[in-house]
Design an enzyme around this catalytic site. Structure first.
Site, PDB file in Angstrom:
ATOM      1  N   SER A 182       0.800  -1.231   0.000  1.00  0.00           N
ATOM      2  CA  SER A 182       0.000   0.000   0.000  1.00  0.00           C
ATOM      3  C   SER A 182       0.831   1.279   0.000  1.00  0.00           C
ATOM      4  O   SER A 182       0.310   2.356  -0.300  1.00  0.00           O
ATOM      5  CB  SER A 182      -0.934   0.026   1.210  1.00  0.00           C
ATOM      6  OG  SER A 182      -1.956  -0.923   1.058  1.00  0.00           O
ATOM      7  N   VAL A 220       1.145  -3.929   3.739  1.00  0.00           N
ATOM      8  CA  VAL A 220       0.996  -5.215   4.430  1.00  0.00           C
ATOM      9  C   VAL A 220       2.207  -6.137   4.338  1.00  0.00           C
ATOM     10  O   VAL A 220       2.228  -7.193   4.963  1.00  0.00           O
ATOM     11  CB  VAL A 220      -0.251  -6.007   3.959  1.00  0.00           C
ATOM     12  CG1 VAL A 220      -1.521  -5.334   4.426  1.00  0.00           C
ATOM     13  CG2 VAL A 220      -0.228  -6.245   2.476  1.00  0.00           C
ATOM     14  N   TYR A 243      -2.206  -2.372 -10.790  1.00  0.00           N
ATOM     15  CA  TYR A 243      -2.281  -2.190  -9.328  1.00  0.00           C
ATOM     16  C   TYR A 243      -1.462  -3.267  -8.598  1.00  0.00           C
ATOM     17  O   TYR A 243      -0.674  -2.964  -7.702  1.00  0.00           O
ATOM     18  CB  TYR A 243      -3.752  -2.214  -8.910  1.00  0.00           C
ATOM     19  CG  TYR A 243      -3.987  -2.178  -7.420  1.00  0.00           C
ATOM     20  CD1 TYR A 243      -3.776  -1.012  -6.697  1.00  0.00           C
ATOM     21  CD2 TYR A 243      -4.433  -3.307  -6.739  1.00  0.00           C
ATOM     22  CE1 TYR A 243      -3.993  -0.977  -5.323  1.00  0.00           C
ATOM     23  CE2 TYR A 243      -4.658  -3.280  -5.371  1.00  0.00           C
ATOM     24  CZ  TYR A 243      -4.435  -2.118  -4.665  1.00  0.00           C
ATOM     25  OH  TYR A 243      -4.651  -2.085  -3.308  1.00  0.00           O
ATOM     26  N   LYS A 270       0.661   3.212  -3.099  1.00  0.00           N
ATOM     27  CA  LYS A 270      -0.521   4.031  -3.436  1.00  0.00           C
ATOM     28  C   LYS A 270      -0.163   5.521  -3.480  1.00  0.00           C
ATOM     29  O   LYS A 270      -0.781   6.300  -4.207  1.00  0.00           O
ATOM     30  CB  LYS A 270      -1.630   3.798  -2.399  1.00  0.00           C
ATOM     31  CG  LYS A 270      -2.237   2.395  -2.462  1.00  0.00           C
ATOM     32  CD  LYS A 270      -3.146   2.131  -1.258  1.00  0.00           C
ATOM     33  CE  LYS A 270      -3.783   0.743  -1.317  1.00  0.00           C
ATOM     34  NZ  LYS A 270      -4.540   0.423  -0.092  1.00  0.00           N
ATOM     35  N   TYR A 310      -4.189   2.838   7.480  1.00  0.00           N
ATOM     36  CA  TYR A 310      -5.466   2.116   7.471  1.00  0.00           C
ATOM     37  C   TYR A 310      -6.415   2.728   8.506  1.00  0.00           C
ATOM     38  O   TYR A 310      -6.321   3.927   8.768  1.00  0.00           O
ATOM     39  CB  TYR A 310      -5.244   0.616   7.716  1.00  0.00           C
ATOM     40  CG  TYR A 310      -4.295   0.002   6.725  1.00  0.00           C
ATOM     41  CD1 TYR A 310      -4.575  -0.011   5.360  1.00  0.00           C
ATOM     42  CD2 TYR A 310      -3.090  -0.541   7.147  1.00  0.00           C
ATOM     43  CE1 TYR A 310      -3.697  -0.577   4.443  1.00  0.00           C
ATOM     44  CE2 TYR A 310      -2.201  -1.114   6.230  1.00  0.00           C
ATOM     45  CZ  TYR A 310      -2.518  -1.125   4.887  1.00  0.00           C
ATOM     46  OH  TYR A 310      -1.652  -1.677   3.989  1.00  0.00           O
TER      47      TYR A 310
END
Lengths: 313, 313, 313, 313
Positions: free
Chosen positions: D69, D267, D197, D72, D249
């Site tokens: 992540s 993660v 992605y 991102k 998160y």
């Protein structure tokens, strides 16, 4: 900005108020509390309290308005000072939410049934329930005493008409409170806690006082005027963090990007904004956008943030 | 079954009670209302009221228990008789829901904020709000009068201990009620309407009385005993429809498949089941499954439905 | 009605079609599938298949339309016949839902992540995943074979244009399917199962055929025409139960009250309605209300139910 | 800290790693991606890149791990640079959410159906859909080029095994993507966008590289090593703001209070943390807490924030 003198700041404030006051046309005064619905939506005022204590204002800076959700910061302060972080955060979370401030959904879906944060209504009611005292008056007094000390205004008081108006139109808040009671987040008498909540929301201030409150938060709890540390640094920091992650209802993320200052708004049109180590700002503009934030107030802060480079990011 | 004589029916009832009473071990008595938590979970009783008015019972058929959610059918009856379908269904919906009976989520997510149906708590509280009368006592009297007429028992009364117990542990219901008030579904005093709701939930009956109530519904409102049409046929049909689509909490779909009889359960362990044009059944077994239905009671009804071919489908 | 002769029934059908066809003005044809959007919204047709096999029709009874969601009943039949109740209901629930047919929310909120029932899209896709076979064609063949046998029409086929149109505009269904795959409800290839689902939704029928299908369900699986029991009685009953609790999307509760006949609708404008032990009805009227049901079709069924006393309640 | 010399910093890093490495016992490596499940959960490493470009490391700082992540942030950078703020934020929101990173609920409940922010999976997939290019490879190349320039590592590459592993276990992400397609947030081929992605999530780095990335963000896009402004200041600020409001998160609020540094976790156990105007930190510790953040990594950052006063609040 550090190099600017006070005359420059004053000029910028006046000019920016003039340039943004017309934004109010895009908003509407809060309608769900009858007393608030009577306000003149074209008002706009700002006060700035600099690091050295200097106070500068422009526009409708001396009009009284009620704190509304801004007061959630101060009830949280009292709760944190009375009980400590552990106790408080066992009963209310630290996370922002994408839901509206008065939403009840997450109370049911999240296990345990704990409000996500102390800035949404459910969380603030939970916090009100933590303010100790034998009577509602004594519990309110704890918040008032802190606010009087921070603002230096011993006359600070609750606007009784607004309080009555809120109390009579607050069934959604009652629903939240009884859900919290069921979930053991609230103990004690629900109506008394709601009464305390409506009262602290109805405390009347001007932008001058809000700027002073913001400045003390900006200085991590230190008050330059009295020379005293009025609250623990850690408490001040926690408050500023909530102001960034959930201070502007569910437009907090957008405000963080566009303005970048820890801030808390209220539906009477006030915004309290703390620029860490630099200044406190108090804004009043009762025309609200659909998320509940002062339209012209947000625009005014955005302009100042751009000009003076106030973003913490 | 039509050819069976009463002796056969009696034997089947007694044998089936014996065969299913041990199912109670899989359930637990309702714990959230202290008075209900005291019940002996091994009880199981049934009464059947045939088309011709004959009443047959087996097991613990004469133990008193409170109607709880079964009473929602009768407050709905009164509301429909007092105001007509249009008025009632402008304030409460007709649709089943996959949510638990005490869920508040859909009140917020569905626009307008109308309870999905009168069998979930939010809907039943809305219906209680429609029962007219100058005082809670007079409003309750409207429901009591109907129930006394239908059961033929002029002594029917509210169990005061259960009522007190409910009233003191009902904050989730308060949350629902205040949400309804906010949404203008409820008007008038919230606590009074809740008081009425807790009282009608606490009306005490036995399976004999429930069987008679069920038989009148089965006969579309006609009471074979008195020879009177006690409620309009249309009202009886609406009630039976809700019993199928949402009478057994969020296990209604499963019950419709497995048993196929219009039925309404209550957390005290009662079930009222109406086989259209054939018979009414009253069941009592206080051990509940996780959805809130009598474990042994459901099993008992399933056996009888299989044997006597009672499914409406 | 039993005493009415066929001429009377025919007259009633024709007159009622005439009286209700104008209701279509209140609805709109389904727009999300381009092929369906081309239909003429003023069409209305009905066929009735009586207990003795007599078929009577009125209005646009011979216009072809696609089954759409009506087909969910028949894929469920195949799944139940192939795997038994236990297997099927471990993967899909039996409960109605207050959510729209294409909602994904409950898949996430309910644990385990199982669709609430086989009539919503998520549930029907799960059921499609249970139809065994080496290829999509062979899996479809299992449903087609059943439908050809029940309708007595060996020519029954998939409308290829509608199927292609659905397949290209089905991303919400893909989202549901991949969520089911993640939750282990679906195994095997997702696109193949969706392909099967789109195909069985695109099977083309007329109201004549739908009336025959409905009549066999009404007779618990027995086909008076062939003199054969075409499906197990228990399977027929389960299907009729789902038709009551969730056959008319999230207007099922209202339809149960207003009409009271087990029924399943589709977005092409079809409705299949089974009056237990009495008759099957097939209706076609492509103008839909906002819940997705044929506006004029529902009205037509309501009139007939009132006149002929068809409600099961 | 400004007065500390590099030797002191090095000592603090090593000591703090030693003191916090045992925290890993409280967490578990990510299990849903098979390749990640193989990691040794006791690893812990950190790198710091100071304002002057100095790089200091301690612990397992040279072990490769995938960005997950954290990537991102960089796809968002590319999207913002390619299309500008307006285009991007018409398709993805700016608000934090109380829901888990892979939740689909808000996509359905919020109108228009726009992901709340670019840090949750739905939002990041929407952003991936904005990266232009004729092929997946060319689209990935845009992100890789930026990352290679920022890290100064021309060898940066995708870990093919992790990418394959993600791709095969990504049905929830597929569900999100198809929902976005239905809502017109995603255009173009869904599988290609998901492929992009999964690839950018699988880019392999060490804490050294992450610290450099973080340092450039801390310096508002300026790279002290190359002496170049690698991205617009405004883009850097937007990224840091998302790191505060939703980088960790649904523990972002807690992290903001406890640590107070803009940070993004992944993660695989990585955390990228940017202290505005002061330093960048890269952390790796694969044992995760239940929210998906590195247990030991969070603790390590908290210690350093306390010691060095790194909170922005």
């Amino acid at each position: 900005m550090d190099k600017m003198d006070h005359i420059n700041i004053q000029q910028v404030l006046e000019q920016t108020v003039q340039e943004t006051v017309s934004e109010a046309e895009k908003g509407e005064v809060a309608s769900y509390i009858p007393e608030l619905a009577r306000q003149d939506k074209r008002r706009l005022g700002i006060s700035v309290c600099l690091k050295d204590g200097t106070l500068l204002s422009a526009g409708d800076a001396h009009l009284p308005f009620t704190l509304q959700s801004i007061s959630k910061i101060f009830s949280l302060m009292v709760a944190l000072c009375e009980h400590g972080e552990r106790y408080v955060f066992e009963r209310v979370g630290k996370e922002p939410t994408g839901d509206p401030f008065n939403s009840i959904i997450k109370l049911e879906t999240i296990k345990p049934h704990k409000p996500l944060n102390p800035m949404i209504n459910a969380g603030a009611i939970a916090v009100a329930g933590m303010i100790p005292g034998a009577t509602v008056e004594k519990r309110l007094e704890k918040i008032m005493r802190l606010l009087r000390k921070m603002t230096g205004n011993p006359e600070l008081r609750v606007n009784y008409d607004v309080y009555q108006s809120e109390k009579q139109t607050a069934d959604r808040n009652r629903a939240l409170a009884y859900f919290l009671k069921e979930s053991k987040i609230l103990s004690g008498d629900v109506e008394e806690t709601l009464d305390l909540y409506f009262r602290h929301c109805s405390i009347e201030v001007t932008t001058v006082e809000v700027a002073r409150l913001a400045a003390i938060l900006a200085a991590d709890g230190y008050d330059i005027v009295s020379g005293e540390q009025l609250l623990p640094r850690e408490v001040a920091r926690i408050c500023k963090t909530f102001m960034v992650t959930c201070g502007m209802y569910n437009a907090s993320g957008e405000f963080a990007i566009d303005v970048g200052i820890p801030a808390k708004s209220g539906v009477a049109g006030g915004i309290m904004a703390s620029v860490p180590q630099r200044m406190g700002l108090g804004v009043f503009g009762p025309a609200l956008d659909e998320k509940g934030n002062s339209v012209a107030g947000v625009k005014l802060l955005q302009r100042l943030s751009d000009m003076w480079d106030l973003s913490i990011f």
